[in-house]
Motif scaffolding. Structure first.
Motif, PDB file in Angstrom:
ATOM      1  N   GLU A   1       0.894  -0.973   0.048  1.00 17.66           N
ATOM      2  CA  GLU A   1      -0.018   0.023   0.046  1.00 17.66           C
ATOM      3  C   GLU A   1       0.912   1.155  -0.117  1.00 17.66           C
ATOM      4  N   PRO A   2       1.377   1.319  -1.191  1.00 15.61           N
ATOM      5  CA  PRO A   2       2.637   2.518  -1.127  1.00 15.61           C
ATOM      6  C   PRO A   2       1.713   4.059  -1.239  1.00 15.61           C
ATOM      7  N   PRO A   3       2.327   5.080  -1.193  1.00 15.27           N
ATOM      8  CA  PRO A   3       1.963   6.524  -1.487  1.00 15.27           C
ATOM      9  C   PRO A   3       1.241   6.503  -2.652  1.00 15.27           C
ATOM     10  N   THR A   4       0.290   6.911  -2.939  1.00 17.44           N
ATOM     11  CA  THR A   4      -0.567   7.027  -4.094  1.00 17.44           C
ATOM     12  C   THR A   4      -0.619   8.535  -4.889  1.00 17.44           C
ATOM     13  N   ILE A   5      -0.439   8.305  -6.118  1.00 20.29           N
ATOM     14  CA  ILE A   5      -0.664   9.656  -6.903  1.00 20.29           C
ATOM     15  C   ILE A   5      -1.791   9.677  -7.543  1.00 20.29           C
ATOM     16  N   VAL A   6      -2.552  10.671  -7.881  1.00 22.67           N
ATOM     17  CA  VAL A   6      -3.655  10.687  -8.700  1.00 22.67           C
ATOM     18  C   VAL A   6      -3.489  11.856  -9.577  1.00 22.67           C
ATOM     19  N   ILE A   7      -4.120  11.925 -10.786  1.00 26.12           N
ATOM     20  CA  ILE A   7      -3.975  12.889 -11.849  1.00 26.12           C
ATOM     21  C   ILE A   7      -5.553  12.838 -12.480  1.00 26.12           C
ATOM     22  N   ASP A   8      -5.758  14.159 -12.662  1.00 22.61           N
ATOM     23  CA  ASP A   8      -6.833  14.521 -13.380  1.00 22.61           C
ATOM     24  C   ASP A   8      -6.456  15.379 -14.591  1.00 22.61           C
ATOM     25  N   ILE A   9      -7.242  15.394 -15.895  1.00 22.71           N
ATOM     26  CA  ILE A   9      -6.714  16.284 -16.949  1.00 22.71           C
ATOM     27  C   ILE A   9      -8.008  17.034 -17.428  1.00 22.71           C
ATOM     28  N   ALA A  10      -7.928  18.174 -17.714  1.00 26.22           N
ATOM     29  CA  ALA A  10      -8.784  19.152 -18.112  1.00 26.22           C
ATOM     30  C   ALA A  10      -8.344  19.674 -19.418  1.00 26.22           C
TER      31      ALA A  10
ATOM     32  N   ALA B   1      -0.594  22.094  -9.902  1.00 28.23           N
ATOM     33  CA  ALA B   1      -1.156  22.337 -11.184  1.00 28.23           C
ATOM     34  C   ALA B   1      -0.283  22.478 -12.326  1.00 28.23           C
ATOM     35  N   VAL B   2      -0.143  21.618 -13.321  1.00 23.52           N
ATOM     36  CA  VAL B   2       0.902  21.382 -14.343  1.00 23.52           C
ATOM     37  C   VAL B   2       0.061  22.046 -15.735  1.00 23.52           C
ATOM     38  N   GLU B   3       0.608  22.784 -16.225  1.00 23.13           N
ATOM     39  CA  GLU B   3       0.222  23.334 -17.570  1.00 23.13           C
ATOM     40  C   GLU B   3       0.739  22.548 -18.922  1.00 23.13           C
ATOM     41  N   ALA B   4      -0.017  21.891 -19.708  1.00 16.53           N
ATOM     42  CA  ALA B   4       0.452  21.203 -20.772  1.00 16.53           C
ATOM     43  C   ALA B   4       0.332  21.970 -22.097  1.00 16.53           C
ATOM     44  N   GLY B   5       0.964  23.058 -22.225  1.00 15.37           N
ATOM     45  CA  GLY B   5       0.844  23.656 -23.658  1.00 15.37           C
ATOM     46  C   GLY B   5       1.583  23.040 -24.684  1.00 15.37           C
ATOM     47  N   ASP B   6       2.655  22.312 -24.434  1.00 19.99           N
ATOM     48  CA  ASP B   6       3.332  21.500 -25.215  1.00 19.99           C
ATOM     49  C   ASP B   6       3.907  20.228 -24.311  1.00 19.99           C
ATOM     50  N   GLN B   7       4.446  19.621 -25.231  1.00 22.12           N
ATOM     51  CA  GLN B   7       4.970  18.273 -24.531  1.00 22.12           C
ATOM     52  C   GLN B   7       6.231  18.527 -23.694  1.00 22.12           C
ATOM     53  N   ARG B   8       6.984  19.384 -23.760  1.00 16.15           N
ATOM     54  CA  ARG B   8       8.075  19.743 -23.210  1.00 16.15           C
ATOM     55  C   ARG B   8       7.669  20.287 -21.787  1.00 16.15           C
ATOM     56  N   ALA B   9       6.731  21.323 -21.915  1.00 13.71           N
ATOM     57  CA  ALA B   9       6.265  21.982 -20.772  1.00 13.71           C
ATOM     58  C   ALA B   9       5.365  21.071 -19.894  1.00 13.71           C
ATOM     59  N   LEU B  10       4.652  20.149 -20.473  1.00 15.19           N
ATOM     60  CA  LEU B  10       4.071  19.184 -19.695  1.00 15.19           C
ATOM     61  C   LEU B  10       4.955  18.208 -18.777  1.00 15.19           C
ATOM     62  N   PHE B  11       5.930  17.727 -19.603  1.00 11.31           N
ATOM     63  CA  PHE B  11       6.939  16.599 -18.975  1.00 11.31           C
ATOM     64  C   PHE B  11       7.830  17.477 -17.926  1.00 11.31           C
ATOM     65  N   LYS B  12       8.151  18.670 -18.123  1.00 13.45           N
ATOM     66  CA  LYS B  12       9.048  19.616 -17.155  1.00 13.45           C
ATOM     67  C   LYS B  12       8.143  19.747 -16.050  1.00 13.45           C
ATOM     68  N   GLY B  13       6.876  20.202 -16.082  1.00 16.60           N
ATOM     69  CA  GLY B  13       5.949  20.148 -15.027  1.00 16.60           C
ATOM     70  C   GLY B  13       5.677  18.859 -14.248  1.00 16.60           C
ATOM     71  N   LEU B  14       5.550  17.801 -15.006  1.00 17.92           N
ATOM     72  CA  LEU B  14       5.480  16.612 -14.348  1.00 17.92           C
ATOM     73  C   LEU B  14       6.817  15.994 -13.475  1.00 17.92           C
ATOM     74  N   MET B  15       7.765  16.442 -14.259  1.00 22.43           N
ATOM     75  CA  MET B  15       9.117  16.005 -13.372  1.00 22.43           C
ATOM     76  C   MET B  15       9.307  16.717 -12.111  1.00 22.43           C
ATOM     77  N   LYS B  16       8.930  17.944 -12.247  1.00 21.02           N
ATOM     78  CA  LYS B  16       8.995  18.814 -10.934  1.00 21.02           C
ATOM     79  C   LYS B  16       7.944  18.427  -9.991  1.00 21.02           C
ATOM     80  N   ALA B  17       6.673  17.915 -10.234  1.00 22.84           N
ATOM     81  CA  ALA B  17       5.534  17.442  -9.478  1.00 22.84           C
ATOM     82  C   ALA B  17       5.679  16.053  -8.901  1.00 22.84           C
TER      83      ALA B  17
END
Length: 321
Positions: A167-176, A224-240
Protein backbone atom coordinates in the motif's frame (compact mmCIF):
# COMPACT_ATOMS: atom_id res chain seq x y z
CA UNK A 1 -3.74 17.75 -38.63
CA UNK A 2 -7.40 18.02 -39.51
CA UNK A 3 -9.56 20.31 -37.42
CA UNK A 4 -11.78 17.35 -36.52
CA UNK A 5 -8.81 15.37 -35.22
CA UNK A 6 -7.65 18.26 -33.08
CA UNK A 7 -11.14 18.64 -31.62
CA UNK A 8 -11.39 14.92 -30.94
CA UNK A 9 -8.11 14.85 -29.06
CA UNK A 10 -9.17 17.77 -26.87
CA UNK A 11 -11.81 15.45 -25.41
CA UNK A 12 -10.37 13.87 -22.25
CA UNK A 13 -12.68 10.86 -22.67
CA UNK A 14 -11.02 10.07 -25.98
CA UNK A 15 -7.61 10.58 -24.42
CA UNK A 16 -8.58 8.01 -21.77
CA UNK A 17 -9.87 5.58 -24.38
CA UNK A 18 -6.70 5.85 -26.45
CA UNK A 19 -4.69 5.44 -23.26
CA UNK A 20 -6.46 2.13 -22.59
CA UNK A 21 -5.79 0.90 -26.11
CA UNK A 22 -2.17 2.00 -26.25
CA UNK A 23 -1.24 1.23 -22.65
CA UNK A 24 -1.77 -2.52 -22.94
CA UNK A 25 -4.94 -2.72 -20.83
CA UNK A 26 -7.07 -3.27 -23.94
CA UNK A 27 -5.95 -4.42 -27.38
CA UNK A 28 -9.25 -3.85 -29.17
CA UNK A 29 -12.82 -2.72 -28.55
CA UNK A 30 -15.22 -5.59 -29.13
CA UNK A 31 -19.04 -5.57 -29.22
CA UNK A 32 -21.10 -7.85 -26.98
CA UNK A 33 -24.65 -9.04 -27.55
CA UNK A 34 -27.44 -7.20 -25.77
CA UNK A 35 -30.98 -8.66 -25.68
CA UNK A 36 -32.59 -5.22 -25.95
CA UNK A 37 -30.21 -3.10 -28.02
CA UNK A 38 -28.69 -5.86 -30.12
CA UNK A 39 -25.07 -5.08 -29.31
CA UNK A 40 -22.97 -2.74 -27.19
CA UNK A 41 -19.37 -1.67 -26.73
CA UNK A 42 -19.03 -1.84 -22.92
CA UNK A 43 -15.35 -0.83 -22.73
CA UNK A 44 -16.07 2.31 -24.73
CA UNK A 45 -19.36 3.02 -22.95
CA UNK A 46 -17.57 3.13 -19.61
CA UNK A 47 -15.78 6.27 -20.82
CA UNK A 48 -18.01 7.61 -23.59
CA UNK A 49 -21.43 6.73 -22.12
CA UNK A 50 -24.22 7.00 -24.70
CA UNK A 51 -21.95 8.26 -27.48
CA UNK A 52 -19.79 5.14 -27.70
CA UNK A 53 -20.57 3.83 -31.19
CA UNK A 54 -20.82 7.28 -32.73
CA UNK A 55 -17.45 8.27 -31.24
CA UNK A 56 -15.79 5.05 -32.38
CA UNK A 57 -16.95 5.78 -35.93
CA UNK A 58 -15.61 9.34 -35.69
CA UNK A 59 -12.26 8.01 -34.48
CA UNK A 60 -12.20 5.63 -37.42
CA UNK A 61 -13.01 8.46 -39.83
CA UNK A 62 -10.16 10.47 -38.29
CA UNK A 63 -7.80 7.54 -38.85
CA UNK A 64 -7.08 6.93 -35.16
CA UNK A 65 -8.89 3.58 -35.12
CA UNK A 66 -9.14 0.77 -37.65
CA UNK A 67 -12.36 -1.17 -38.08
CA UNK A 68 -12.41 -4.92 -38.65
CA UNK A 69 -15.33 -7.27 -39.27
CA UNK A 70 -16.03 -9.62 -36.36
CA UNK A 71 -19.40 -11.22 -37.16
CA UNK A 72 -23.07 -10.76 -37.95
CA UNK A 73 -26.00 -9.92 -35.69
CA UNK A 74 -29.31 -11.57 -36.63
CA UNK A 75 -32.33 -9.24 -36.32
CA UNK A 76 -36.04 -9.45 -36.88
CA UNK A 77 -36.64 -7.76 -40.27
CA UNK A 78 -39.95 -6.34 -39.05
CA UNK A 79 -39.04 -4.65 -35.74
CA UNK A 80 -35.25 -4.94 -35.60
CA UNK A 81 -35.18 -6.94 -32.36
CA UNK A 82 -32.30 -9.40 -31.77
CA UNK A 83 -34.62 -11.63 -29.72
CA UNK A 84 -35.31 -14.27 -32.35
CA UNK A 85 -35.63 -18.03 -31.98
CA UNK A 86 -35.70 -20.82 -34.52
CA UNK A 87 -38.97 -22.72 -34.84
CA UNK A 88 -40.80 -24.70 -37.50
CA UNK A 89 -41.44 -22.54 -40.52
CA UNK A 90 -38.89 -19.85 -39.77
CA UNK A 91 -37.77 -17.51 -36.99
CA UNK A 92 -40.04 -16.22 -34.22
CA UNK A 93 -39.42 -12.70 -32.89
CA UNK A 94 -39.68 -12.41 -29.12
CA UNK A 95 -40.73 -8.76 -29.34
CA UNK A 96 -43.32 -8.46 -32.14
CA UNK A 97 -43.99 -12.25 -32.33
CA UNK A 98 -43.73 -12.20 -36.12
CA UNK A 99 -42.71 -15.43 -37.84
CA UNK A 100 -40.16 -14.68 -40.56
CA UNK A 101 -38.49 -17.00 -43.03
CA UNK A 102 -35.33 -14.89 -43.23
CA UNK A 103 -33.55 -12.59 -40.82
CA UNK A 104 -31.77 -9.32 -41.33
CA UNK A 105 -28.02 -9.72 -40.85
CA UNK A 106 -26.17 -6.69 -39.56
CA UNK A 107 -22.36 -6.71 -39.65
CA UNK A 108 -20.52 -6.08 -36.38
CA UNK A 109 -17.11 -4.48 -36.10
CA UNK A 110 -14.21 -4.40 -33.66
CA UNK A 111 -11.90 -1.40 -33.39
CA UNK A 112 -8.12 -1.33 -32.97
CA UNK A 113 -5.74 1.63 -32.81
CA UNK A 114 -4.16 2.63 -36.12
CA UNK A 115 -0.59 2.55 -34.85
CA UNK A 116 0.92 4.36 -37.84
CA UNK A 117 -1.52 7.24 -37.45
CA UNK A 118 -1.17 7.25 -33.67
CA UNK A 119 2.61 7.57 -33.93
CA UNK A 120 2.24 10.63 -36.13
CA UNK A 121 -0.03 12.21 -33.49
CA UNK A 122 1.94 11.12 -30.43
CA UNK A 123 2.51 14.70 -29.32
CA UNK A 124 -1.28 15.13 -29.04
CA UNK A 125 -1.96 11.94 -27.07
CA UNK A 126 -1.33 12.93 -23.48
CA UNK A 127 -2.51 9.89 -21.50
CA UNK A 128 -0.19 7.32 -23.14
CA UNK A 129 2.77 9.66 -22.63
CA UNK A 130 1.88 10.21 -18.97
CA UNK A 131 1.63 6.46 -18.39
CA UNK A 132 5.00 5.96 -20.05
CA UNK A 133 6.50 8.72 -17.91
CA UNK A 134 5.16 7.14 -14.71
CA UNK A 135 6.38 3.66 -15.65
CA UNK A 136 9.85 5.07 -16.34
CA UNK A 137 9.84 6.60 -12.86
CA UNK A 138 9.02 3.26 -11.27
CA UNK A 139 5.27 3.53 -10.73
CA UNK A 140 2.49 1.09 -11.48
CA UNK A 141 -0.04 3.28 -13.27
CA UNK A 142 -3.52 2.73 -14.64
CA UNK A 143 -5.89 4.92 -16.60
CA UNK A 144 -8.57 5.47 -15.63
CA UNK A 145 -8.17 4.39 -12.02
CA UNK A 146 -10.40 4.19 -8.96
CA UNK A 147 -9.76 4.60 -5.24
CA UNK A 148 -12.22 4.05 -2.41
CA UNK A 149 -12.40 7.12 -0.21
CA UNK A 150 -12.99 7.49 3.49
CA UNK A 151 -16.72 7.85 2.82
CA UNK A 152 -16.83 4.45 1.10
CA UNK A 153 -17.44 6.08 -2.29
CA UNK A 154 -15.21 4.95 -5.15
CA UNK A 155 -13.67 7.94 -6.92
CA UNK A 156 -12.42 7.81 -10.49
CA UNK A 157 -9.28 9.65 -11.61
CA UNK A 158 -7.85 9.92 -15.09
CA UNK A 159 -4.61 8.33 -13.85
CA UNK A 160 -3.77 6.55 -10.59
CA UNK A 161 -0.14 5.68 -9.88
CA UNK A 162 1.26 3.54 -7.09
CA UNK A 163 4.81 2.71 -6.15
CA UNK A 164 6.20 -0.50 -4.75
CA UNK A 165 4.89 -2.32 -1.72
CA UNK A 166 1.49 -3.46 -0.60
CA UNK A 167 0.00 0.00 0.00
CA UNK A 168 2.53 2.61 -1.16
CA UNK A 169 1.88 6.36 -1.40
CA UNK A 170 -0.64 7.03 -4.15
CA UNK A 171 -0.57 9.72 -6.84
CA UNK A 172 -3.76 10.80 -8.59
CA UNK A 173 -3.99 12.83 -11.79
CA UNK A 174 -6.93 14.49 -13.50
CA UNK A 175 -6.79 16.20 -16.89
CA UNK A 176 -8.76 19.20 -18.18
CA UNK A 177 -8.40 19.50 -21.95
CA UNK A 178 -11.59 21.28 -22.94
CA UNK A 179 -11.49 24.55 -24.85
CA UNK A 180 -10.29 27.46 -22.74
CA UNK A 181 -8.13 27.61 -19.62
CA UNK A 182 -8.95 25.56 -16.52
CA UNK A 183 -10.54 27.60 -13.76
CA UNK A 184 -11.56 27.23 -10.16
CA UNK A 185 -14.33 24.73 -10.97
CA UNK A 186 -11.84 22.18 -12.30
CA UNK A 187 -9.73 22.60 -9.16
CA UNK A 188 -12.76 22.19 -6.90
CA UNK A 189 -13.84 19.09 -8.81
CA UNK A 190 -10.58 17.24 -8.19
CA UNK A 191 -10.34 18.57 -4.62
CA UNK A 192 -13.74 17.07 -3.74
CA UNK A 193 -12.33 13.65 -4.61
CA UNK A 194 -8.88 14.26 -3.15
CA UNK A 195 -10.38 15.32 0.19
CA UNK A 196 -12.09 11.93 0.49
CA UNK A 197 -9.18 9.85 -0.84
CA UNK A 198 -6.18 11.59 0.80
CA UNK A 199 -3.49 10.65 -1.76
CA UNK A 200 0.21 11.29 -1.34
CA UNK A 201 0.05 13.78 -4.20
CA UNK A 202 -2.67 15.15 -6.48
CA UNK A 203 -1.99 16.66 -9.91
CA UNK A 204 -4.26 18.63 -12.25
CA UNK A 205 -3.08 18.88 -15.86
CA UNK A 206 -4.67 21.57 -18.00
CA UNK A 207 -4.11 23.70 -21.10
CA UNK A 208 -3.65 26.29 -19.61
CA UNK A 209 -4.53 27.13 -15.97
CA UNK A 210 -5.94 30.49 -14.88
CA UNK A 211 -3.94 32.34 -12.24
CA UNK A 212 -6.77 32.25 -9.70
CA UNK A 213 -7.07 28.51 -10.27
CA UNK A 214 -3.33 28.10 -9.64
CA UNK A 215 -3.67 29.93 -6.33
CA UNK A 216 -6.63 27.80 -5.31
CA UNK A 217 -4.79 24.61 -6.30
CA UNK A 218 -1.81 25.66 -4.20
CA UNK A 219 -4.10 26.31 -1.24
CA UNK A 220 -5.61 22.83 -1.65
CA UNK A 221 -2.13 21.25 -2.03
CA UNK A 222 -2.84 20.23 -5.63
CA UNK A 223 -0.07 20.47 -8.22
CA UNK A 224 -1.30 22.40 -11.27
CA UNK A 225 0.69 21.45 -14.38
CA UNK A 226 0.22 23.28 -17.66
CA UNK A 227 0.42 21.20 -20.83
CA UNK A 228 0.88 23.84 -23.50
CA UNK A 229 3.24 21.45 -25.28
CA UNK A 230 4.99 18.16 -24.53
CA UNK A 231 8.11 19.86 -23.19
CA UNK A 232 6.15 22.03 -20.75
CA UNK A 233 4.02 19.07 -19.68
CA UNK A 234 6.92 16.80 -18.78
CA UNK A 235 8.92 19.58 -17.22
CA UNK A 236 5.95 20.17 -14.92
CA UNK A 237 5.51 16.45 -14.21
CA UNK A 238 9.22 16.02 -13.43
CA UNK A 239 8.90 18.79 -10.86
CA UNK A 240 5.61 17.55 -9.39
CA UNK A 241 6.17 13.78 -9.28
CA UNK A 242 9.39 12.31 -7.86
CA UNK A 243 10.64 8.91 -8.95
CA UNK A 244 9.64 6.00 -6.71
CA UNK A 245 13.14 5.85 -5.24
CA UNK A 246 12.96 9.52 -4.26
CA UNK A 247 9.49 9.53 -2.74
CA UNK A 248 9.85 11.28 0.57
CA UNK A 249 7.72 10.09 3.44
CA UNK A 250 6.47 12.82 5.72
CA UNK A 251 7.42 13.01 9.37
CA UNK A 252 4.56 13.10 11.85
CA UNK A 253 5.77 16.09 13.82
CA UNK A 254 3.55 18.40 15.85
CA UNK A 255 2.65 20.61 12.90
CA UNK A 256 1.81 17.61 10.73
CA UNK A 257 -0.45 16.18 13.42
CA UNK A 258 -2.24 19.50 13.82
CA UNK A 259 -2.83 19.68 10.06
CA UNK A 260 -4.69 16.35 10.04
CA UNK A 261 -8.47 16.08 10.51
CA UNK A 262 -9.48 15.01 14.01
CA UNK A 263 -10.26 11.38 13.18
CA UNK A 264 -6.89 10.83 11.46
CA UNK A 265 -5.01 12.76 14.14
CA UNK A 266 -6.32 10.39 16.80
CA UNK A 267 -5.12 7.35 14.84
CA UNK A 268 -1.75 8.94 14.06
CA UNK A 269 -1.19 9.97 17.68
CA UNK A 270 -1.79 6.42 18.91
CA UNK A 271 0.59 4.98 16.33
CA UNK A 272 3.22 7.56 17.26
CA UNK A 273 3.01 6.26 20.83
CA UNK A 274 3.19 2.62 19.70
CA UNK A 275 5.78 3.13 16.96
CA UNK A 276 4.52 0.06 15.11
CA UNK A 277 1.19 -1.72 15.34
CA UNK A 278 -1.59 -3.57 13.54
CA UNK A 279 -4.99 -2.02 12.90
CA UNK A 280 -6.40 -4.20 15.68
CA UNK A 281 -3.82 -2.93 18.18
CA UNK A 282 -4.57 0.68 17.25
CA UNK A 283 -8.32 0.01 17.55
CA UNK A 284 -7.82 -1.28 21.10
CA UNK A 285 -6.31 2.08 22.04
CA UNK A 286 -8.81 4.31 20.20
CA UNK A 287 -11.94 2.33 21.05
CA UNK A 288 -13.00 2.30 17.41
CA UNK A 289 -13.69 -0.70 15.17
CA UNK A 290 -10.72 -2.46 13.60
CA UNK A 291 -12.14 -1.89 10.10
CA UNK A 292 -12.39 1.84 10.80
CA UNK A 293 -8.81 2.03 12.00
CA UNK A 294 -7.62 -0.02 9.03
CA UNK A 295 -9.22 2.52 6.71
CA UNK A 296 -7.67 5.47 8.56
CA UNK A 297 -4.23 3.86 8.69
CA UNK A 298 -4.32 3.17 4.95
CA UNK A 299 -5.25 6.78 4.31
CA UNK A 300 -2.21 7.89 6.29
CA UNK A 301 -0.10 5.49 4.21
CA UNK A 302 -1.42 7.00 0.97
CA UNK A 303 -0.63 10.46 2.34
CA UNK A 304 2.97 9.39 2.97
CA UNK A 305 2.90 9.61 6.77
CA UNK A 306 3.09 5.88 7.52
CA UNK A 307 4.70 2.77 6.10
CA UNK A 308 2.96 -0.55 5.75
CA UNK A 309 4.39 -4.03 5.47
CA UNK A 310 3.18 -7.60 5.80
CA UNK A 311 4.95 -10.01 8.14
CA UNK A 312 3.42 -13.43 7.84
CA UNK A 313 -0.28 -12.95 8.48
CA UNK A 314 0.14 -9.61 10.23
CA UNK A 315 -0.05 -6.24 8.48
CA UNK A 316 2.01 -3.72 10.41
CA UNK A 317 1.90 0.06 10.20
CA UNK A 318 4.79 2.19 11.37
CA UNK A 319 5.67 5.85 11.62
CA UNK A 320 8.39 7.33 9.45
CA UNK A 321 11.50 8.10 11.46
Amino acid sequence: MKVDERRLLRDRRIQLLMGLLLGGSLDKITPILDPERGYRYPEAERLLEGEAEETLERLEDAGLLEREFCGYLALCPRCGSPRVEREEGGWRCGRCEALERELELRPLYCYRPNLDRVRSLSDQLIIPRILEFLHERGYRAESPGEIRGESGVRHSFDVVARGRGEEPPTIVIDIALEEGPAGEEEVKEIFAKVYDVNPYKAVLIAVPVREEAKRLAERYDIEAVEAGDQRALFKGLMKAIPSVEKVEYKTLDVMSLLSLPDHLRKTATVLCDLGEATAEEVAERTGRARAVESSYLNQLVRMGYLKKERRGRRVLFSVVI
